[in-house]
Design a protein around this motif. Structure first.
Motif, PDB file in Angstrom:
ATOM      1  N   ASP A 140       0.834  -1.143   0.030  1.00  0.00           N
ATOM      2  CA  ASP A 140      -0.067  -0.015   0.089  1.00  0.00           C
ATOM      3  C   ASP A 140       0.857   1.269  -0.128  1.00  0.00           C
ATOM      4  N   SER A 141       0.216   2.221  -0.185  1.00  0.00           N
ATOM      5  CA  SER A 141       0.782   3.719   0.084  1.00  0.00           C
ATOM      6  C   SER A 141       0.266   4.478   1.255  1.00  0.00           C
ATOM      7  N   LEU A 142       1.095   5.411   1.526  1.00  0.00           N
ATOM      8  CA  LEU A 142       0.793   6.549   2.561  1.00  0.00           C
ATOM      9  C   LEU A 142       1.558   7.840   2.116  1.00  0.00           C
ATOM     10  N   ARG A 143       0.825   8.838   2.317  1.00  0.00           N
ATOM     11  CA  ARG A 143       1.476  10.080   2.259  1.00  0.00           C
ATOM     12  C   ARG A 143       1.861  10.802   3.645  1.00  0.00           C
ATOM     13  N   LEU A 144       2.975  11.009   4.282  1.00  0.00           N
ATOM     14  CA  LEU A 144       3.016  11.631   5.474  1.00  0.00           C
ATOM     15  C   LEU A 144       3.296  13.395   5.198  1.00  0.00           C
ATOM     16  N   SER A 145       2.718  13.893   6.034  1.00  0.00           N
ATOM     17  CA  SER A 145       2.844  15.593   5.985  1.00  0.00           C
ATOM     18  C   SER A 145       3.455  15.892   7.228  1.00  0.00           C
ATOM     19  N   CYS A 146       4.127  16.959   7.065  1.00  0.00           N
ATOM     20  CA  CYS A 146       4.639  17.723   8.123  1.00  0.00           C
ATOM     21  C   CYS A 146       4.478  19.121   8.067  1.00  0.00           C
ATOM     22  N   ALA A 147       3.842  19.852   8.911  1.00  0.00           N
ATOM     23  CA  ALA A 147       3.343  21.335   8.845  1.00  0.00           C
ATOM     24  C   ALA A 147       4.286  21.971   9.706  1.00  0.00           C
ATOM     25  N   ALA A 148       4.890  23.049   9.325  1.00  0.00           N
ATOM     26  CA  ALA A 148       5.842  23.945  10.081  1.00  0.00           C
ATOM     27  C   ALA A 148       5.003  25.201  10.435  1.00  0.00           C
ATOM     28  N   SER A 149       5.361  25.786  11.653  1.00  0.00           N
ATOM     29  CA  SER A 149       4.865  26.967  11.989  1.00  0.00           C
ATOM     30  C   SER A 149       6.082  27.739  12.903  1.00  0.00           C
ATOM     31  N   GLY A 150       5.864  29.120  13.025  1.00  0.00           N
ATOM     32  CA  GLY A 150       6.889  29.875  13.881  1.00  0.00           C
ATOM     33  C   GLY A 150       8.146  30.164  13.214  1.00  0.00           C
ATOM     34  N   GLY A 151       8.267  29.961  12.054  1.00  0.00           N
ATOM     35  CA  GLY A 151       9.536  30.309  11.282  1.00  0.00           C
ATOM     36  C   GLY A 151       9.437  30.747   9.789  1.00  0.00           C
ATOM     37  N   THR A 152      10.531  30.926   9.351  1.00  0.00           N
ATOM     38  CA  THR A 152      10.729  31.151   7.730  1.00  0.00           C
ATOM     39  C   THR A 152      10.861  29.848   6.992  1.00  0.00           C
ATOM     40  N   PHE A 153       9.884  29.246   6.764  1.00  0.00           N
ATOM     41  CA  PHE A 153       9.985  27.959   6.188  1.00  0.00           C
ATOM     42  C   PHE A 153      11.097  27.583   4.911  1.00  0.00           C
ATOM     43  N   ASN A 154      11.298  28.503   4.206  1.00  0.00           N
ATOM     44  CA  ASN A 154      12.260  28.164   3.139  1.00  0.00           C
ATOM     45  C   ASN A 154      13.739  28.699   3.635  1.00  0.00           C
ATOM     46  N   ASP A 155      14.101  28.860   4.852  1.00  0.00           N
ATOM     47  CA  ASP A 155      15.211  29.244   5.466  1.00  0.00           C
ATOM     48  C   ASP A 155      15.723  27.625   5.711  1.00  0.00           C
ATOM     49  N   TYR A 156      15.212  26.677   5.774  1.00  0.00           N
ATOM     50  CA  TYR A 156      15.416  25.267   6.242  1.00  0.00           C
ATOM     51  C   TYR A 156      15.329  24.244   5.086  1.00  0.00           C
ATOM     52  N   GLY A 157      16.434  23.462   5.205  1.00  0.00           N
ATOM     53  CA  GLY A 157      16.360  22.086   4.607  1.00  0.00           C
ATOM     54  C   GLY A 157      15.633  21.326   5.406  1.00  0.00           C
ATOM     55  N   LEU A 158      14.882  20.250   4.861  1.00  0.00           N
ATOM     56  CA  LEU A 158      13.802  19.540   5.770  1.00  0.00           C
ATOM     57  C   LEU A 158      14.343  17.850   5.542  1.00  0.00           C
ATOM     58  N   GLY A 159      14.252  17.327   6.570  1.00  0.00           N
ATOM     59  CA  GLY A 159      14.376  15.835   6.476  1.00  0.00           C
ATOM     60  C   GLY A 159      13.310  15.105   7.281  1.00  0.00           C
ATOM     61  N   TRP A 160      13.234  13.609   6.726  1.00  0.00           N
ATOM     62  CA  TRP A 160      12.423  12.653   7.594  1.00  0.00           C
ATOM     63  C   TRP A 160      13.183  11.652   8.079  1.00  0.00           C
ATOM     64  N   PHE A 161      12.914  11.127   9.401  1.00  0.00           N
ATOM     65  CA  PHE A 161      13.765  10.271   9.875  1.00  0.00           C
ATOM     66  C   PHE A 161      12.691   8.973  10.505  1.00  0.00           C
ATOM     67  N   ARG A 162      13.049   7.823  10.855  1.00  0.00           N
ATOM     68  CA  ARG A 162      12.329   6.755  11.407  1.00  0.00           C
ATOM     69  C   ARG A 162      13.041   6.174  12.521  1.00  0.00           C
ATOM     70  N   GLN A 163      12.081   5.530  13.186  1.00  0.00           N
ATOM     71  CA  GLN A 163      12.696   4.545  14.383  1.00  0.00           C
ATOM     72  C   GLN A 163      11.673   3.517  14.462  1.00  0.00           C
ATOM     73  N   ALA A 164      12.281   2.544  14.287  1.00  0.00           N
ATOM     74  CA  ALA A 164      11.443   0.935  14.390  1.00  0.00           C
ATOM     75  C   ALA A 164      11.793   0.723  15.762  1.00  0.00           C
ATOM     76  N   PRO A 165      10.831  -0.284  16.201  1.00  0.00           N
ATOM     77  CA  PRO A 165      10.814  -0.812  17.672  1.00  0.00           C
ATOM     78  C   PRO A 165      12.231  -1.328  17.636  1.00  0.00           C
ATOM     79  N   GLY A 166      13.031  -0.957  18.911  1.00  0.00           N
ATOM     80  CA  GLY A 166      14.196  -1.575  19.308  1.00  0.00           C
ATOM     81  C   GLY A 166      15.323  -1.332  18.595  1.00  0.00           C
ATOM     82  N   LYS A 167      15.109  -0.192  17.556  1.00  0.00           N
ATOM     83  CA  LYS A 167      16.284   0.291  16.669  1.00  0.00           C
ATOM     84  C   LYS A 167      16.697   1.719  16.993  1.00  0.00           C
ATOM     85  N   ASP A 168      17.696   1.996  16.255  1.00  0.00           N
ATOM     86  CA  ASP A 168      17.974   3.483  16.565  1.00  0.00           C
ATOM     87  C   ASP A 168      17.383   4.312  15.589  1.00  0.00           C
TER      88      ASP A 168
END
Length: 116
Positions: free
Chosen positions: A15-43
């Motif tokens: 299947d597919s999913l789309r995650l979203s991450c909304a930002a507030s309180g800053g100038t959005f295009n000042d930042y590079g952005l990333g996604w990270f994940r943590q699985a159970p029992g892992k770093d």
């Protein structure tokens, strides 16, 4: 800047999913952005990143060809489109904002569970 991820859920393998991450309180295009994940029992591991101007993206090898990162500066939002999901993609996914090479700001995660 504050970040809030959403869009996680329980899906089946393939299947597919789309995650979203909304930002507030800053100038959005000042930042590079990333996604990270943590699985159970892992770093926590890096998944994807996108540059300030959106022209450059990076994906960890295990998701190349399946995941896509994008940003919409008009909506102050970064997305992670996840296709062909696998059981091993199960994790809490978090977004982060990068300034001068360092991820300074982190959002709360959203849980993605992929069943077989």
């Amino acid at each position: 800047v504050q970040l809030q991820a959403s869009g996680g859920g329980l899906v089946q393998a393939g299947d597919s999913l789309r995650l979203s991450c909304a930002a507030s309180g800053g100038t959005f295009n000042d930042y590079g952005l990333g996604w990270f994940r943590q699985a159970p029992g892992k770093d926590r591991e890096f998944v994807a990143a996108i540059s300030r101007n959106g022209y450059t993206t990076y994906l960890t090898d295990s998701v190349k060809g399946r995941f896509t990162i994008s940003r919409d500066d008009a909506k102050n939002t970064v997305y992670l489109q996840m296709d062909s999901l696998k059981v091993e993609d199960t994790a809490i996914y978090s977004c982060a904002a990068r300034l001068r090479g360092t991820y300074h700001y982190w959002g709360q995660g959203t849980l993605v569970t992929v069943s077989s």
